[in-house]
Design an enzyme around this catalytic site. Structure first.
Site, PDB file in Angstrom:
ATOM      1  N   LYS A  26       0.835  -1.203   0.000  1.00 28.89           N
ATOM      2  CA  LYS A  26       0.000   0.000   0.000  1.00 28.89           C
ATOM      3  C   LYS A  26       0.871   1.255   0.000  1.00 28.89           C
ATOM      4  O   LYS A  26       0.656   2.189  -0.797  1.00 28.89           O
ATOM      5  CB  LYS A  26      -0.939  -0.016   1.209  1.00 28.89           C
ATOM      6  CG  LYS A  26      -1.992   1.094   1.173  1.00 28.89           C
ATOM      7  CD  LYS A  26      -2.753   1.172   2.486  1.00 28.89           C
ATOM      8  CE  LYS A  26      -3.547  -0.067   2.767  1.00 28.89           C
ATOM      9  NZ  LYS A  26      -4.717  -0.229   1.892  1.00 28.89           N
ATOM     10  N   ARG A  97      -3.801   2.726   8.430  1.00 28.07           N
ATOM     11  CA  ARG A  97      -4.053   1.461   7.742  1.00 28.07           C
ATOM     12  C   ARG A  97      -2.786   0.618   7.695  1.00 28.07           C
ATOM     13  O   ARG A  97      -1.679   1.149   7.673  1.00 28.07           O
ATOM     14  CB  ARG A  97      -4.522   1.704   6.301  1.00 28.07           C
ATOM     15  CG  ARG A  97      -5.763   2.554   6.137  1.00 28.07           C
ATOM     16  CD  ARG A  97      -5.970   2.885   4.663  1.00 28.07           C
ATOM     17  NE  ARG A  97      -7.032   3.848   4.422  1.00 28.07           N
ATOM     18  CZ  ARG A  97      -8.253   3.535   4.014  1.00 28.07           C
ATOM     19  NH1 ARG A  97      -8.574   2.274   3.810  1.00 28.07           N
ATOM     20  NH2 ARG A  97      -9.165   4.470   3.812  1.00 28.07           N
ATOM     21  N   GLY A 106      -8.570  -7.702   4.062  1.00 33.59           N
ATOM     22  CA  GLY A 106      -9.452  -7.953   5.192  1.00 33.59           C
ATOM     23  C   GLY A 106      -8.786  -8.551   6.412  1.00 33.59           C
ATOM     24  O   GLY A 106      -9.420  -8.696   7.453  1.00 33.59           O
ATOM     25  N   MET A 108      -5.934  -7.405   8.071  1.00 34.61           N
ATOM     26  CA  MET A 108      -5.251  -6.480   8.966  1.00 34.61           C
ATOM     27  C   MET A 108      -6.200  -5.351   9.368  1.00 34.61           C
ATOM     28  O   MET A 108      -7.251  -5.146   8.767  1.00 34.61           O
ATOM     29  CB  MET A 108      -4.009  -5.920   8.274  1.00 34.61           C
ATOM     30  CG  MET A 108      -3.083  -7.006   7.734  1.00 34.61           C
ATOM     31  SD  MET A 108      -2.224  -7.884   9.039  1.00 34.61           S
ATOM     32  CE  MET A 108      -1.072  -6.617   9.521  1.00 34.61           C
ATOM     33  N   ARG A 353      -3.542  -1.674  -6.148  1.00 32.46           N
ATOM     34  CA  ARG A 353      -2.746  -2.896  -5.982  1.00 32.46           C
ATOM     35  C   ARG A 353      -3.146  -3.846  -7.088  1.00 32.46           C
ATOM     36  O   ARG A 353      -4.211  -3.713  -7.694  1.00 32.46           O
ATOM     37  CB  ARG A 353      -2.996  -3.540  -4.619  1.00 32.46           C
ATOM     38  CG  ARG A 353      -4.443  -3.954  -4.379  1.00 32.46           C
ATOM     39  CD  ARG A 353      -4.665  -4.422  -2.956  1.00 32.46           C
ATOM     40  NE  ARG A 353      -6.076  -4.689  -2.686  1.00 32.46           N
ATOM     41  CZ  ARG A 353      -6.576  -4.910  -1.477  1.00 32.46           C
ATOM     42  NH1 ARG A 353      -5.794  -4.879  -0.426  1.00 32.46           N
ATOM     43  NH2 ARG A 353      -7.866  -5.148  -1.314  1.00 32.46           N
ATOM     44  N   HIS A 469     -16.074  -8.966   1.580  1.00 31.67           N
ATOM     45  CA  HIS A 469     -15.027  -9.853   2.107  1.00 31.67           C
ATOM     46  C   HIS A 469     -15.187 -11.265   1.570  1.00 31.67           C
ATOM     47  O   HIS A 469     -14.232 -11.889   1.105  1.00 31.67           O
ATOM     48  CB  HIS A 469     -15.087  -9.854   3.643  1.00 31.67           C
ATOM     49  CG  HIS A 469     -14.109 -10.790   4.288  1.00 31.67           C
ATOM     50  ND1 HIS A 469     -14.439 -12.090   4.629  1.00 31.67           N
ATOM     51  CD2 HIS A 469     -12.816 -10.633   4.609  1.00 31.67           C
ATOM     52  CE1 HIS A 469     -13.374 -12.672   5.167  1.00 31.67           C
ATOM     53  NE2 HIS A 469     -12.382 -11.813   5.164  1.00 31.67           N
ATOM     54  N   SER A 778      14.099 -42.816 -11.363  1.00 32.18           N
ATOM     55  CA  SER A 778      12.898 -42.046 -11.044  1.00 32.18           C
ATOM     56  C   SER A 778      12.871 -41.887  -9.528  1.00 32.18           C
ATOM     57  O   SER A 778      12.842 -42.887  -8.800  1.00 32.18           O
ATOM     58  CB  SER A 778      11.636 -42.766 -11.527  1.00 32.18           C
ATOM     59  OG  SER A 778      10.489 -41.998 -11.218  1.00 32.18           O
ATOM     60  N   CYS A 845       8.706 -38.972  -9.448  1.00 30.11           N
ATOM     61  CA  CYS A 845       7.339 -39.484  -9.586  1.00 30.11           C
ATOM     62  C   CYS A 845       6.549 -39.466  -8.286  1.00 30.11           C
ATOM     63  O   CYS A 845       5.445 -39.980  -8.234  1.00 30.11           O
ATOM     64  CB  CYS A 845       7.361 -40.906 -10.161  1.00 30.11           C
ATOM     65  SG  CYS A 845       8.157 -42.117  -9.087  1.00 30.11           S
ATOM     66  N   TYR A 865      12.324 -34.778 -16.339  1.00 29.55           N
ATOM     67  CA  TYR A 865      10.864 -34.673 -16.269  1.00 29.55           C
ATOM     68  C   TYR A 865      10.395 -34.773 -14.838  1.00 29.55           C
ATOM     69  O   TYR A 865      11.128 -35.201 -13.938  1.00 29.55           O
ATOM     70  CB  TYR A 865      10.201 -35.770 -17.126  1.00 29.55           C
ATOM     71  CG  TYR A 865      10.357 -37.166 -16.567  1.00 29.55           C
ATOM     72  CD1 TYR A 865       9.444 -37.682 -15.645  1.00 29.55           C
ATOM     73  CD2 TYR A 865      11.422 -37.981 -16.947  1.00 29.55           C
ATOM     74  CE1 TYR A 865       9.589 -38.950 -15.118  1.00 29.55           C
ATOM     75  CE2 TYR A 865      11.574 -39.259 -16.434  1.00 29.55           C
ATOM     76  CZ  TYR A 865      10.656 -39.738 -15.513  1.00 29.55           C
ATOM     77  OH  TYR A 865      10.804 -40.993 -14.986  1.00 29.55           O
TER      78      TYR A 865
END
Length: 899
Positions: A26, A97, A106, A108, A353, A469, A778, A845, A865
């Protein structure tokens, strides 16, 4: 001297947008908007370093902080004509704030109208020539300050307010006149004194320091701690505090307050989207106390509202807001969430924001911005949080299913969910912990409900708009949400909801459709989502960017088809034991286990062979031309035997033996610690005929598919739980011999490789030797995590939470790879395996293959992978692309976790 305070206002600022670590999101953006020349009320930001100091020094402040705050207050006074903080005749009021580095909507605390007391309220009334406005601001300040700073619960004030409205026969707060509000202030102060045993604070500087302490204190409230845990926000980041001159949206009909998004946060449509209220302050919009009005005529019409749009009521201000919308989005190159106030016809910007959005919206926005040239494709790929794709990868309501719609509200967060109606956040969490699916039903949600919202499948509120909210948090969590369903009456005491003559009790099933804003009775069937359009476009860009392959863990043809639909490039783990539990097969399997000699075992395996071959044939057809890694039998044999007397008798009858034989064999196979017992390659060493049968089933199926389709799979035969090179050497000879036999019998040699699952610490350390036999590794990180930590993943959940809370472990090592321990073993095995066999194929995996932070780690150490469950394949594809784009940044894993 350390600089603890940064000022902004009048087109100048000491901070800027890239200082969010110090100034919070902010504060950094307020400074940036000033530098852009936008109308921002002057103020200052107390840095996050003060928050760190505050908690490291027994909730105290640096010695020189007060002096810097006094100077910054004086700076605000120079920018606001003829107003002084605490002055009885011309009082400067401020807001206080929070502003953390990461947005925590919502979570803080905020205090508005600070500086009012019994004297300054009269000065404000005279200065504005509007006593009603002054006392409305004062009663709001008392309520907010008392709740946030003094700990007096909201209901104390709501009760008094309701009584005053009832006495005067009015419905809305705005219908109370100045005299009524004066009486309300007296009643509020009396209630505060009763609650805390002291009068409401009258000294503005005492008020200011109380609010600053409350904002820093809110960083450690349970709701904030829960939010940080759910979103991976580190505790040591802290929050900044922003003190800013008040501008007032509640001075009359030429005043307003609102929240806007530069694009639709639900759909991503490039349309200005938001809500406002005339003669109100900011909390009125998000709290659901009054029905918000739409910014645009298009928005009003689309939602069937009869309330006038801002575009109609304040056309000049709306035009200015539209211009700022374009400037902010172009500057930040992302969709913005802004807050604004209009005071006497003048527009003021209070916040911008990056806006929270649904995954569907995020995809559309990223693709649109890339195609328009605002961002490049790599940036677009990086804009989507991989885990958020879960919102797209699960079923939606079946359009052909019967629906009994009992109420409608706002489509606050898309998706659909069915569950038992519950009426408190605690109940939602408790029921979800038992495995129940629940819908959290509330009049309106508050930050204290965060744990229940996370536990619920969906959320239903009777109050609130699209920026309430409930709506904002649900969209961020990917929960289906219907908000503002005003026809529903919720009675939290009796845990019921009433609508249209129906009463829905606690535990009864309901369904919410967050895309349509509908509430339905009972459970409505669902269908698979269709992935195309923006999703397909972005995934194409991701596939171009990534360097690591993505496969799926798939044991059935259905799993394999799903995996292919989601873009899997093969199967990284096919667990053959899952195929043995079907009714006909389990009988033959048990015959094999009960056999007391090799001939008996082979006879039973001959029955299993065609079944196993059929399983592989279907999977190979789906995956033709792609690699399929098949793990040979892994679990201990006792898992296939029954436990109850009746089942044992059935097995005895089927096998032609007496029940005592079954009991004796079950006793012989019982192990104190089967996870470390006679399983994996140890079974094949003991009973090589099992390995022979499985190898034959694999190769015969591969040859049959190649013969039928002209293209067979690339078979990767994986031997599990290897600890010693000689184990693999012995079993590889068996597999190679069977491959030769099948080739001789069919005239075709299947394409195959033999490798192992690395899941033991010793195997990691002796990887150089094992690679002499193995053509691929693997990493089975589920078991490797168990054997490295000495933890059982089935039992660790009961106490790992305490380790995370105390900071012993940053996260559950079974959900995201332990880089320092398990990760180092994987790195060692990778380096040593490649030293012996440079072209060895390396993959992972375990379930970590679908965790973005773990995928980033795999990319960093150069695996070929990852493999994960079918529904997580798109997540892994996107995470792999983001890791490749990030490059060799040493913090790539941390960045992935923070995302």
């Amino acid at each position: 001297m350390s600089k603890w305070v940064f000022e902004f206002g009048d087109g100048a600022a000491e901070g800027r947008a890239d200082m969010r670590e110090l100034l919070g999101g902010k504060g950094a953006n307020l400074a940036e908007m000033c530098l852009l020349g936008l109308p921002v009320p002057p103020g200052f930001t107390i840095t996050t370093e003060v928050c760190t100091y505050y908690y490291q020094n027994g909730r105290s402040y640096p010695d020189d902080l007060a002096k810097q705050i006094d100077a910054a207050l004086a700076g605000i006074e120079t920018k606001v004509a003829d107003m002084k903080f605490g002055d009885a005749k011309a009082p400067l009021l401020v807001s206080v704030r929070s502003g953390a580095r990461a947005s925590m909507p919502g979570m803080m605390d905020t205090v508005l109208n600070l500086g009012l007391n019994d004297e300054t309220v009269e000065g404000l009334a005279a200065l504005s020539a509007n006593p009603r406005f002054a006392y409305d601001s004062y009663r709001r300040f008392i309520q907010m300050y008392s709740n946030v700073v003094l700990g007096v619960e909201h209901y104390n004030f709501e009760e008094i307010l309701d009584l005053h409205k009832e006495e005067r026969n009015v419905q809305l707060d705005t219908e109370l006149d100045a005299d009524a509000l004066k009486n309300l202030v007296v009643a509020y102060k009396a209630r505060v004194e009763d609650a805390i045993g002291a009068p409401f604070p009258q000294d503005p500087r005492e008020q200011l320091w109380g609010a600053i302490g409350a904002v820093f204190g809110s960083w450690m409230t349970p709701r904030a701690v829960t939010y940080r845990r759910l979103h991976g926000i580190p505790e040591d980041w802290g929050t900044a505090v922003n003190v800013q001159a008040m501008v007032f949206g509640n001075m009359g009909d030429d005043c307003a307050t609102g929240v806007a998004f530069t694009r639709d946060p639900s759909t991503g449509e490039n349309a200005f989207y938001g809500e406002y209220l005339v003669n109100a302050q900011g909390e009125d919009v998000v709290a659901g106390i009054r029905t918000p009005q739409h910014l645009t005529v298009a928005g009003k019409d689309a939602n069937g509202s009869e309330l006038p749009a801002m575009e109609e009521v304040m056309p000049d201000v709306f035009t200015q807001l539209c211009d700022i919308r374009g400037r902010l989005e172009t500057h930040y190159r992302d969709m913005q969430d802004v807050e604004f106030t209009v005071q006497n016809g003048k527009l003021w910007m209070l916040q911008t924001r990056n806006g929270k959005r649904t995954t569907q919206a995020a995809l559309r926005i990223a693709v649109d911005m890339a195609e328009s040239g605002l961002i490049d494709r790599s940036t677009a790929v990086g804009r989507i949080e991989p885990q958020a794709l879960d919102q797209l990868l699960h079923p939606a309501l079946d359009p052909n299913a019967e629906r009994i719609v009992i109420a409608t509200g706002l489509p606050a967060s898309p998706g659909a969910a069915s569950g038992k109606a519950v009426f408190t956040a605690d109940e939602a969490e408790a029921e979800a912990a038992k495995g129940e699916r629940v819908i959290l039903v509330r009049t309106e949600t508050s930050p204290e409900d965060i744990h229940g919202m996370h536990a619920a499948q969906g959320i239903l509120t009777t109050r609130g708009g699209m920026t309430s909210h409930a709506a904002v948090v649900a969209r961020g969590m990917g929960r289906a949400c219907v908000a503002g369903a005003g026809d529903i009456q919720v009675d939290e005491k009796t845990r019921t909801m009433k609508v249209g003559g129906r009463t829905i009790k606690d535990g009864e099933w309901i369904t919410v459709d967050g895309a349509a804003g509908e509430v339905m009775l009972g459970e409505v069937p669902t269908v698979k989502p269709e992935l195309s359009g923006d999703f397909a476009t972005l995934m194409e860009w991701a596939d171009v960017a990534r360097t690591m392959g993505v496969r799926a863990n798939a044991d059935t043809p259905e799993d394999a088809r799903t995996a292919r639909d989601f873009g899997a490039e093969g199967i990284g783990l096919c667990r053959t034991e899952h195929m043995f539990f079907e009714a006909e097969r389990i009988v033959a399997m048990r015959e094999m286990i009960l056999a007391d000699n090799e001939a008996g075992r082979r006879a039973a395996l001959d029955k299993i062979l065609p079944m196993q071959r059929e399983d592989f044939t279907e999977i190979f057809k789906i995956m033709r031309g792609l690699p399929v890694t098949i793990r040979l039998l892994d679990p201990p044999l006792h898992e296939f035997l029954p436990r109850g007397a009746q089942e044992m008798q059935e097995v005895a009858d089927a096998a032609g033996v007496d029940i005592d034989t079954v009991r004796r064999r079950a006793t012989e196979l019982h192990e104190a610690n089967p996870m470390l017992g006679h399983r994996g390659c140890r079974l094949a060493i003991s009973y090589p005929e099992i390995c022979e049968m499985q190898a034959r089933a694999i190769f015969e199926a591969a040859v049959a598919v190649e013969k039928e389709t002209g293209e067979g799979p690339i078979c990767e035969v994986m031997v599990p739980l290897i600890a010693v090179q000689e184990e693999l050497e012995i079993l590889k000879k068996i597999i190679d011999r069977v491959a030769d036999e099948v080739a001789a019998e069919t005239g075709r040699r299947p394409a195959y490789m033999v490798g192992t699952m690395i899941e033991l610490p010793r195997a990691c350390l002796r990887a150089a030797e094992i690679a002499e036999q193995a053509e691929f590794f693997s990493y089975g990180t589920n078991d490797l995590t168990q054997t490295t930590f000495g933890l059982s993943r089935d039992d660790a959940g009961s106490f790992l939470q305490y380790y995370e809370k105390q900071g012993i472990l940053e996260h559950d090592p079974f959900t995201s790879i332990d880089v320092d321990g398990v990760g180092e073993l994987v790195s060692i095995a990778t380096e040593r395996g490649r030293r012996t066999r440079p072209d060895i194929k390396l993959g992972i995996c375990g379930e970590h293959g679908g965790d973005p932070a773990s995928v980033a780690f795999c990319n960093k150490i150069g695996l070929d992978y990852v493999s994960c469950s079918p529904f997580r394949v798109p997540i892994a594809r996107l995470a792999a692309a983001q890791a490749a784009i990030a490059g060799d940044d040493g913090d790539v894993v941390r960045i992935a976790r923070e995302a």
